[in-house]
Design an enzyme around this catalytic site. Sequence first.
Site, PDB file in Angstrom:
ATOM      1  N   LYS A  90      -3.079  -2.427   7.558  1.00 32.54           N
ATOM      2  CA  LYS A  90      -3.165  -3.879   7.678  1.00 32.54           C
ATOM      3  C   LYS A  90      -2.270  -4.579   6.664  1.00 32.54           C
ATOM      4  CE  LYS A  90      -5.359  -5.495  11.132  1.00 32.54           C
ATOM      5  NZ  LYS A  90      -4.583  -6.028  12.247  1.00 32.54           N
ATOM      6  N   ASP A  91      -1.987  -5.873   6.935  1.00 32.81           N
ATOM      7  CA  ASP A  91      -1.062  -6.635   6.102  1.00 32.81           C
ATOM      8  C   ASP A  91      -1.590  -6.811   4.677  1.00 32.81           C
ATOM      9  OD1 ASP A  91       0.008  -6.932   8.641  1.00 32.81           O
ATOM     10  OD2 ASP A  91      -0.956  -8.876   8.926  1.00 32.81           O
ATOM     11  N   ASP A  92      -2.928  -6.992   4.575  1.00 32.34           N
ATOM     12  CA  ASP A  92      -3.558  -7.180   3.268  1.00 32.34           C
ATOM     13  C   ASP A  92      -2.799  -8.226   2.455  1.00 32.34           C
ATOM     14  OD1 ASP A  92      -5.346  -5.326   4.162  1.00 32.34           O
ATOM     15  OD2 ASP A  92      -4.418  -3.645   3.151  1.00 32.34           O
ATOM     16  N   TYR A 104       0.659   0.420  14.894  1.00 32.06           N
ATOM     17  CA  TYR A 104      -0.268   0.209  13.790  1.00 32.06           C
ATOM     18  C   TYR A 104       0.055   1.142  12.630  1.00 32.06           C
ATOM     19  CZ  TYR A 104      -4.409   0.088  10.963  1.00 32.06           C
ATOM     20  OH  TYR A 104      -5.249  -0.011   9.893  1.00 32.06           O
ATOM     21  N   ASP A 128      -7.768  -7.193   0.822  1.00 31.72           N
ATOM     22  CA  ASP A 128      -7.610  -5.857   1.410  1.00 31.72           C
ATOM     23  C   ASP A 128      -8.443  -5.770   2.679  1.00 31.72           C
ATOM     24  OD1 ASP A 128      -6.586  -3.255   1.566  1.00 31.72           O
ATOM     25  OD2 ASP A 128      -8.371  -2.412   0.625  1.00 31.72           O
ATOM     26  N   ASP A 135       0.887  -1.169   0.000  1.00 30.09           N
ATOM     27  CA  ASP A 135       0.000   0.000   0.000  1.00 30.09           C
ATOM     28  C   ASP A 135       0.918   1.209   0.000  1.00 30.09           C
ATOM     29  OD1 ASP A 135      -1.547   2.181   0.728  1.00 30.09           O
ATOM     30  OD2 ASP A 135      -2.765   1.055   2.164  1.00 30.09           O
ATOM     31  N   ASP A 178      -6.715  -0.655  -1.885  1.00 32.29           N
ATOM     32  CA  ASP A 178      -5.649   0.347  -1.991  1.00 32.29           C
ATOM     33  C   ASP A 178      -4.270  -0.298  -2.032  1.00 32.29           C
ATOM     34  OD1 ASP A 178      -5.415  -0.528   0.607  1.00 32.29           O
ATOM     35  OD2 ASP A 178      -5.516   1.453   1.523  1.00 32.29           O
ATOM     36  N   ASP A 179      -4.190  -1.572  -2.406  1.00 35.64           N
ATOM     37  CA  ASP A 179      -2.895  -2.263  -2.449  1.00 35.64           C
ATOM     38  C   ASP A 179      -2.481  -2.555  -3.881  1.00 35.64           C
ATOM     39  OD1 ASP A 179      -2.010  -3.317   0.497  1.00 35.64           O
ATOM     40  OD2 ASP A 179      -4.165  -3.000   0.339  1.00 35.64           O
TER      41      ASP A 179
HETATM   42  P1  13P Z   1      -5.250  -0.364   4.766  1.00 35.49           P
HETATM   43  O1  13P Z   1      -4.417  -1.274   5.603  1.00 35.49           O
HETATM   44  O2  13P Z   1      -5.887  -1.065   3.607  1.00 35.49           O
HETATM   45  O3  13P Z   1      -4.467   0.845   4.348  1.00 35.49           O
HETATM   46  O4  13P Z   1      -6.477   0.134   5.638  1.00 35.49           O
HETATM   47  C1  13P Z   1      -6.175   0.891   6.752  1.00 35.49           C
HETATM   48  C2  13P Z   1      -7.355   1.349   7.527  1.00 35.49           C
HETATM   49  O5  13P Z   1      -7.169   1.749   8.657  1.00 35.49           O
HETATM   50  C3  13P Z   1      -8.689   1.361   6.960  1.00 35.49           C
HETATM   51  O6  13P Z   1      -9.662   1.797   7.869  1.00 35.49           O
HETATM   52 MG    MG Z   2      -4.252   2.172   2.951  1.00 33.80          MG
HETATM   53 MG    MG Z   3      -4.981  -1.996   1.994  1.00 35.46          MG
END
Ligand code: 13P
Ligand code: MG
Ligand code: MG
Length: 364
Positions: A231-233, A228, A131, A11, A52-53
């Site tokens: 996320k790893d996605d 934080y 995602d 991301d 968004d990845d």
């Molecule tokens: P991402 O890990 O996809 O960027 O999402 C982060 C997030 O906090 C969405 O609420």
């Molecule tokens: Mg993101």
């Molecule tokens: Mg993401």
Amino acid sequence: MKVTLSVIKADIGGWVGHCSMHPDLIAEGQESLAKAKKSGLLIDYHVTRCGDDLQFIMTHKYGVDNKRVHKMAWDTFLRCTAIAKKLKLHGAGQDLLTDAFSGNVKGQGPGVAEMVLEEREAEPVVIFMADKTASGAWNLPLYSIFCDPFNTIGLVISTNMHKGFKFEVLDVKESKKVMFNCPEDMYDMLVFIGAPSRYSVKTVYSRETGEIAASSSTQKLSLLAGRYVGKDDPVCIVRAQGIFPAVGEVLEPFARPHIVEGWMRGSHHGPLMPVAVHQSTPTRFDGPPRVIAAGFQLAHGKLVGPVDMFDDLAFNNARQQALDMADMLRRHGPFEPHRLPLDEMEYTTMPQIMKKLKSKFEKI
Ligand code: 13P
Ligand code: MG
Ligand code: MG
Ligand code: 13P
């Protein structure tokens, strides 16, 4: 012919918020990988996105953890980040945790799933990309695909799958790994992989031939960064047909959406909804979490595809079920089990709020 299949993702900036990817970033990715193909580093590539990845699916001859391939991906993410910064996209460079490349993108933020395979007469592969979820999200589907005869009838009626599959499971907190031979070790394995925030299925092997069947990304961003950051996605590669489950058996677990962590601020549970690539735009409460699947036939390392595997009305009921599950969980607002349990909130607001209120707590 031996081929390395590498999926590297990051991301590097969301459009708008965390829901999608600006076309200029995909174009930069495509241009860069086209150059790498022309130079002979890659045999073939496909660039896509999940939410968004940004996802680089690549074939080459150089094995896993190859420094040149990883550096090319890293440098491409840096160039995409520069574009993201110019456009002031949200969280530009979010997953690039370090300034300098250290020889391998693992541990630097991007997610990686790779395998070296001996290409068969026909070599169908499915690349899953998610995602708004964490590594460990593949535990349940990988168990279903390779262990559950109610999902994979081939385990029962196909002679070349009857011996079962071997699983490599990582303890992502203690940095340890353990092997399980299934079906006989299934109950032992479930004790661990049923806790996906700590234990992740990394690799699956055929017990018929020892060949690799599946490989997933297990990088945990919060553990790498100590806080934080998103996320790893995760991503996961699964081979199909022959000594492996049929393509339909590989996709089947996603017809029964399961609950994963990672929705809204990485702090909520939500259903993993299987969608077409163009539907991987998580807007409702930044979700619900999505999974896409790109199918390819490999031909001398060429990625013949993709077929957008969840772009099929047969997954409409799964999507509806996921939406119903999402409504049910959303009703809990800030309460568990929608919100993650306390130990999983360690990397969000919990430590600061605890510090602020420390003096207010009285002994009883
Ligand atoms: P991402 O890990 O996809 O960027 O999402 C982060 C997030 O906090 C969405 O609420
Ligand atoms: Mg993101
Ligand atoms: Mg993401
Ligand atoms: P085909 O005969 O079309 O290869 O299909 C075999 C199969 O196992 C489908 O699940």
